[in-house]
Scaffold this active site. Structure first.
Site, PDB file in Angstrom:
ATOM      1  N   ASP A   1      66.082  39.477 -73.701  1.00  0.00           N
ATOM      2  CA  ASP A   1      65.628  39.614 -72.765  1.00  0.00           C
ATOM      3  C   ASP A   1      66.430  39.991 -71.145  1.00  0.00           C
ATOM      4  O   ASP A   1      66.266  40.459 -70.513  1.00  0.00           O
ATOM      5  CB  ASP A   1      64.383  39.024 -72.649  1.00  0.00           C
ATOM      6  CG  ASP A   1      64.154  38.269 -73.510  1.00  0.00           C
ATOM      7  OD1 ASP A   1      64.156  39.150 -74.935  1.00  0.00           O
ATOM      8  OD2 ASP A   1      62.912  37.489 -74.079  1.00  0.00           O
TER       9      ASP A   1
ATOM     10  N   GLU B   1      63.999  26.715 -80.562  1.00  0.00           N
ATOM     11  CA  GLU B   1      64.003  27.968 -80.226  1.00  0.00           C
ATOM     12  C   GLU B   1      65.859  27.976 -79.832  1.00  0.00           C
ATOM     13  O   GLU B   1      66.305  28.584 -80.007  1.00  0.00           O
ATOM     14  CB  GLU B   1      63.397  28.232 -79.551  1.00  0.00           C
ATOM     15  CG  GLU B   1      63.016  30.161 -78.836  1.00  0.00           C
ATOM     16  CD  GLU B   1      62.601  30.213 -77.959  1.00  0.00           C
ATOM     17  OE1 GLU B   1      61.878  29.667 -78.070  1.00  0.00           O
ATOM     18  OE2 GLU B   1      61.939  31.268 -77.651  1.00  0.00           O
TER      19      GLU B   1
END
Ligand code: 6A9
Length: 770
Positions: A510, A740
């Site tokens: 990202d 995460e």
């Protein structure tokens, strides 16, 4: 004629994006053809419930709440896994993907244990039974009331019916029904222990599976028991609306609620009508026995595959390891629907063809759907556990490839999945890639399961091979750079002035900083390595199939030629591998306030560029991207570059921390920087397991191959592996979850949870399986 041809050509181009690669699908057996995986916990995003692997299935599920806590806004009703529920923890502690599962859910110290066992028989997927028991930690909530709702629902387009069976006192005694794929069935509810304070039901028409909770909330009532002033929250009973012609419509949603005092336990048994020679019921003690047998088999298989006991791990570590595996397996979902896709030739988003997807998911709460590059990592763990399941997952994904060779990155299929995604993330664009990590899975399978493959799954590879080549070819033609042998991720926005560094979502990383000014001169080192790696694996598969194709080997050789690689990606300044492009470090975000009299726009944050960008190596972004030639084992073992990479790896000013490798060097000007006013740093410092796993794997590789850096690699292997395992385990004990990513300073958990997607690779680190 020319015009007619032009129009039909346009029409042809328009339809390419949503034309399947081939009518012959890889998935040839599904639904009832695979009876032992017909029923399962395939609704990844809910706390507990079973459904079948049918496009439109009967679904069952659990909701619960504490009556005295069900606040005015009714936010205390649990159904979908939501981070906002703030549960202490929840995860499958054991789950084999086929026969049974054991899950623990801890909600403010109340422990809901949900288990299920399946039993084959008959022609429609057999029986299953589920138990839900409620206890509390140190008995602190014993005596308190909890309401459990168990429901059965069918989507409106399922051919069939369900109906509530009512006893004398208008209480629900069970549900019966009949659908095309299930035939006839009954579902019964039994008390196992504890007393029932209240028992009510709801039969209703729910407009969709995405609004079951709303349908319940809408139908809760206050009631009193005879001769008592105590209020109960009850379900409203029969709420079937009349249709226009005055007839009753059919209920597609039936829920039963049992309110009891903790501790108590209920049992739900599903019996298939075509299972006629059943000798006993899968209930009561029979259930206990069956569950015990499956748990024992699970334990034995777990030790056989991962050997943690023999490696000296202690009981609580092994329990943790079973949890990460089980929650990965237990969150495998079965989705059906059509994505929304777009190409340059379509006027807007168009629907992909309707298709099923059998896949694991990164996170049951936050992203309960399939992600392309995540799945290649999941595949390592899943194939280690159950190769057949993984091959089925791969087949499903490759059936989603279009005629161009493109597979969409994010799979948002069906109402339940769509309900979790903000509008702007829904459309998938066919120029955009995502790392081809399925090659990692395939490589892993060839390495660890060769015998099994040659014995049983040769056909799988044979069928997959043409699609793999097309997929590879799509990458190797659409993602190439301007000069030969270079590659560039598409999908970066070169026009925005909102982002500190335009994101590269397609790379999977990202906001990892790349060249500040995306243009065609860019070359991305990670993508180049992915393609080299893919070419290598595809070549190996061709060899195995006796269809060797030198083309792939040559591509691999070409792209892994170290001197060419170094010429294109070795930055002489920093002596590191790097991206190249139009770049300047001199950028910052600044809030610009419009002049006082303009009512037009509010103040906004924009990027200020303080120096003209020039073509150069992106030296200031040392991090995961710089490691790719190492991570994907393209650097020659005797290359001085390897020595430098290893040296950099252990430098605490760069990536090394005692919790694992951070994503971006501490000394980078982008380290922990916001990308917009609201976009917090993501891949700009945090520790991520997927790339740490690959790095450990690479140090393992280089420490087992002759060369001058063998010993150094070994030292790093041991330390990095230990650091990662320790931190993920420690944070699990502390917070109840696997996360995460993790903070690089304190190792603290970050991002969504539970995230038993690639973070579960910690188990492969423990087991040292690479
Ligand atoms: C957000 C908000 C309830 C981001 O794990 C999936 C992906 C990875 O593939 C990618 O590499 N995650 C990583 O950078 C999560 C992406 C979630 C995007 C959608 C929607 C949900 O609101």
């Amino acid at each position: 004629i020319a015009i007619a041809t032009w129009f039909s050509y346009r029409g042809y181009l328009e339809t390419r994006v949503n034309t399947p690669y081939d009518v012959n699908k890889l998935v040839t057996a599904s639904g009832l053809d695979v009876p032992d995986r017909y029923w399962g916990t395939y609704r990844s995003g809910i706390y507990f419930g079973l459904k079948t692997r049918d496009p439109h299935s009967l679904v069952t599920g659990l909701m619960w709440y504490f009556p005295h806590l069900l606040r005015q806004d009714r936010s205390g009703l649990r159904h979908w896994c939501e981070q906002n529920d703030r549960l202490d923890r929840y995860a499958w502690m054991e789950h084999d993907g086929r026969n049974f599962g054991v899950q623990e859910i801890v909600d403010n110290s109340a422990i809901l244990t949900t288990t299920f066992v399946k039993r084959p028989g008959g022609k429609h997927g057999g029986d299953w039974t589920a138990r839900i028991s409620v206890t509390s930690e140190d008995k602190i909530r014993d005596g308190e009331e909890i309401s459990l709702l168990f429901y059965t629902a069918i989507e409106e387009n399922v051919k069939g019916w369900i109906k509530a069976n009512l006893g004398d006192e208008k209480q629900l005694t069970g549900v019966e029904g009949n659908t095309q794929s299930l035939g006839s069935f009954i579902i019964n509810l039994n008390m196992i222990h504890g007393t029932v304070e209240e028992h009510s039901f709801l039969a209703a028409v729910a407009p969709g599976l995405n609004v079951l909770k709303e349908t319940v909330l809408h139908n809760l009532r206050i009631a009193f028991h005879k001769g008592s002033t105590k209020e109960y929250i009850v379900l409203a009973g029969d709420q079937i609306p009349l249709s226009i012609d005055g007839k009753k419509r059919d209920a597609n949603f039936i829920a039963t609620q049992i309110t009891g005092k903790i501790p108590f336990e209920i049992e739900i048994s599903y019996e298939s009508g075509s299972f006629i020679n059943r000798v006993d019921k899968l209930t009561g003690q029979n259930y206990d026995r069956a569950l015990k047998t499956h748990r024992k088999l699970f334990d034995e298989k777990f030790e056989k595959v991962f050997k943690l006991k023999s490696k000296g791990y202690v009981e609580e570590e092994i329990e943790f390891a079973k949890m990460v595996l089980s929650n990965m397996i237990g969150s495998i979902g079965y989705f059906y629907g059509s994505s929304q896709v777009q190409s340059q030739y379509t006027k807007g988003p168009v629907p992909y063809w309707k298709a099923p997807l059998y896949t694991a998911v990164p996170s049951r709460s936050f992203f309960p759907r399939g992600f392309l590059w995540d799945e290649g990592f999941h595949g390592l763990l899943i194939s280690a556990w159950d190769l057949e399941i993984e091959l089925d997952i791969i087949n499903h994904w490759f059936d989603l490839m279009n005629v161009e060779g493109w597979i969409p990155r994010e799979m948002i299929l069906g109402q339940e999945a769509l309900a979790k995604v903000p509008e702007e993330f829904v459309t998938q664009v066919n120029t955009n890639a995502n790392p081809p990590t399925f090659f990692l899975t395939l490589h892993f399978i060839l390495k660890h399961k060769q015998e099994e493959v040659l014995e049983k799954h040769f056909q799988f590879f044979d069928n997959l091979y043409p699609r793999l080549q097309t997929w590879f070819n799509w990458f190797n033609t659409t993602q190439t750079g301007d000069i030969p042998s270079t590659y560039r991720w598409r999908g970066r926005d070169g026009t925005t002035n909102k982002e500190l560094n335009p994101k590269t979502l397609t790379s999977g990383l990202d906001d990892y900083p790349r060249a500040s000014h995306p243009n065609i001169d860019e070359r991305h080192v990670d993508l180049r390595c992915w393609i080299a790696f893919a070419a290598h694996i595809i070549h190996q598969i061709g060899e195995m199939l006796n269809q060797p194709n030198n083309k792939y080997y040559e591509t691999y050789q070409y792209l892994s030629d170290n001197s060419l690689l170094n010429k294109l990606h070795w930055s002489p300044n920093t002596q590191t591998y790097a991206d190249f492009g139009l770049h300047t470090d001199k950028v910052l975000l600044r809030k610009v306030t419009p002049p006082p009299k303009s009512h037009a726009q509010p103040s906004e944050t924009v990027r200020i560029v303080m120096e003209d960008p020039t073509l150069k190596y992106v030296d200031s972004s040392f991090g995961y991207v710089s490691l790719f030639p190492f991570i994907l084992q393209i650097i020659n073992p005797d290359s001085p570059q390897l020595g430098k990479v290893l040296q950099d790896l252990t430098n605490p000013d760069l990536l090394w921390t005692k919790h694992g490798l951070r994503s971006l060097a501490k000394i980078s000007p982008f380290y922990m920087k916001y990308n917009t006013e609201h976009d917090a740093p993501y891949w700009r410092g945090a520790i991520w397991m997927n790339l740490n796993y690959l790095t450990v794997r690479a140090t393992h590789y280089y420490s087992n191959i002759d060369g001058p850096y063998k010993e150094e690699a070994k030292k790093i292997y041991q330390n990095l592996r230990k650091n990662l395992i320790q931190n993920v385990f420690k944070q699990y004990k502390k917070t109840g979850y696997v996360w995460e990513n993790y903070g690089d300073v304190h190792g603290e958990p970050k991002g969504s949870h539970p995230f038993t997607g690639w973070t579960s690779l910690v188990l492969l680190l423990m087991a040292e399986i690479y």
